[in-house]
Design a protein around this motif. Structure first.
Motif, PDB file in Angstrom:
ATOM      1  N   ASP A  81       0.828  -1.220   0.000  1.00  0.00           N
ATOM      2  CA  ASP A  81       0.000   0.000   0.000  1.00  0.00           C
ATOM      3  C   ASP A  81       0.860   1.268   0.000  1.00  0.00           C
ATOM      4  N   SER A  82       2.021   1.203   0.640  1.00  0.00           N
ATOM      5  CA  SER A  82       2.865   2.402   0.757  1.00  0.00           C
ATOM      6  C   SER A  82       3.825   2.576  -0.414  1.00  0.00           C
ATOM      7  N   ASN A  83       4.095   1.490  -1.141  1.00  0.00           N
ATOM      8  CA  ASN A  83       5.134   1.576  -2.175  1.00  0.00           C
ATOM      9  C   ASN A  83       4.661   1.385  -3.601  1.00  0.00           C
ATOM     10  N   ARG A  84       3.372   1.213  -3.791  1.00  0.00           N
ATOM     11  CA  ARG A  84       2.866   0.984  -5.148  1.00  0.00           C
ATOM     12  C   ARG A  84       2.966   2.282  -5.974  1.00  0.00           C
ATOM     13  N   ALA A  85       2.893   2.112  -7.310  1.00  0.00           N
ATOM     14  CA  ALA A  85       3.035   3.275  -8.199  1.00  0.00           C
ATOM     15  C   ALA A  85       1.787   4.152  -8.197  1.00  0.00           C
ATOM     16  N   HIS A  86       0.609   3.511  -8.108  1.00  0.00           N
ATOM     17  CA  HIS A  86      -0.645   4.266  -8.158  1.00  0.00           C
ATOM     18  C   HIS A  86      -1.098   4.665  -6.765  1.00  0.00           C
ATOM     19  N   SER A  87      -1.212   5.954  -6.515  1.00  0.00           N
ATOM     20  CA  SER A  87      -1.811   6.473  -5.273  1.00  0.00           C
ATOM     21  C   SER A  87      -1.361   5.741  -4.004  1.00  0.00           C
ATOM     22  N   PRO A  88      -0.075   5.703  -3.729  1.00  0.00           N
ATOM     23  CA  PRO A  88       0.347   5.015  -2.505  1.00  0.00           C
ATOM     24  C   PRO A  88      -0.116   5.766  -1.248  1.00  0.00           C
ATOM     25  N   LEU A  89      -0.188   5.025  -0.154  1.00  0.00           N
ATOM     26  CA  LEU A  89      -0.495   5.659   1.128  1.00  0.00           C
ATOM     27  C   LEU A  89       0.640   6.629   1.458  1.00  0.00           C
ATOM     28  N   THR A  90       0.317   7.906   1.584  1.00  0.00           N
ATOM     29  CA  THR A  90       1.356   8.917   1.811  1.00  0.00           C
ATOM     30  C   THR A  90       0.886   9.912   2.865  1.00  0.00           C
ATOM     31  N   LEU A  91       1.750  10.173   3.819  1.00  0.00           N
ATOM     32  CA  LEU A  91       1.418  11.166   4.854  1.00  0.00           C
ATOM     33  C   LEU A  91       1.916  12.533   4.402  1.00  0.00           C
ATOM     34  N   THR A  92       0.993  13.419   4.037  1.00  0.00           N
ATOM     35  CA  THR A  92       1.386  14.777   3.639  1.00  0.00           C
ATOM     36  C   THR A  92       1.142  15.722   4.827  1.00  0.00           C
TER      37      THR A  92
END
Ligand code: DC
Length: 222
Positions: free
Chosen positions: A183-194
């Protein structure tokens, strides 16, 4: 009061759904579990024995997948081609492949479009991985939930055992780590804390404490 969009994103088994439901109840909002939508797609792929390595087969399958929600006893249940699949989508066989399915662009495009349609008028609490980054970057309140992986595995294991699943804590921990990784490393829309998220680490918090903190944030949002 203005009906806002609340995005709750974070790792697997962090209690996002629990907080989303209690917030929605308190505010009179609709709650949408976007993970359930990806799980419904994964369930279809399993039951139709779709080869996940075959992009054409996955794209074809997506044409036959209609995910929706239906209210039962005041709770929004996910449906797959008209059937309530709330129970089936929580099974381990689905958990084992759902991250692979959710990583595919063809799957995400269809689900995201639907999520935007459902939430466009506000008054919605939507939980997932990319709600605040991709689905609704304009969401008035974005909450990023996290908890230690051991705490999460223990909670998830307790849930599975209560349902009669024969599984070790190690297996649950492995599955969680595996899903977090994809979930955190995929190319499409990864889980990201902004930086526009409020971070809620609930390793040591009760449900009531989490709800009160989130309600405080709602007051200051919008
Ligand atoms: O929240 P959950 O564990 O039910 O989600 C199931 C899977 O779907 C998980 O591996 C991540 C994926 N997911 C996603 O990619 N984007 C979302 N908005 C929600 C879930």
């Amino acid at each position: 009061m203005k009906k806002i969009i609340i995005a709750i994103d974070g790792y697997s088994s962090c209690g996002k759904g629990t907080l989303a439901k209690s917030l929605a109840k308190e505010l009179g909002y609709v709650v949408i579990d976007t993970g359930a939508m990806y799980r419904a797609c994964a369930l279809y792929m399993l039951e139709d024995e779709v080869d996940l390595a075959n992009a054409d087969a996955v794209a074809e399958a997506m044409k036959h997948i209609h995910v929706g929600f239906t209210l039962r006893d005041g709770i929004n249940m996910v449906t797959l081609n008209g059937q309530i699949v709330e129970e089936e989508i929580r099974e381990m066989r689905v958990a084992e492949i759902v991250s692979e399915v959710a990583a595919m662009g063809v799957v995400r495009d269809k689900m995201v479009q639907q999520q935007r349609e459902i939430g466009k008028d506000g008054g919605v609490v939507m939980d997932g991985r990319d709600v605040g980054t991709v689905v609704f970057p304009q969401a008035e309140l974005k909450i990023f939930m996290t908890a230690s992986v051991e705490v999460r595995a223990k909670r998830r294991w307790n849930e599975l055992v209560a349902k009669g699943t024969d599984i070790s804590e190690e297996e649950v921990l492995y599955n969680l780590q595996h899903r977090d990784e994809i979930d955190s490393n995929r190319a499409h829309s990864p889980l990201t804390l902004t930086s526009d998220y409020r971070v809620l680490d609930n390793s040591e918090m009760t449900r009531e404490q989490q709800l009160n903190l989130a309600l405080e944030w709602v007051k200051n949002a919008g």
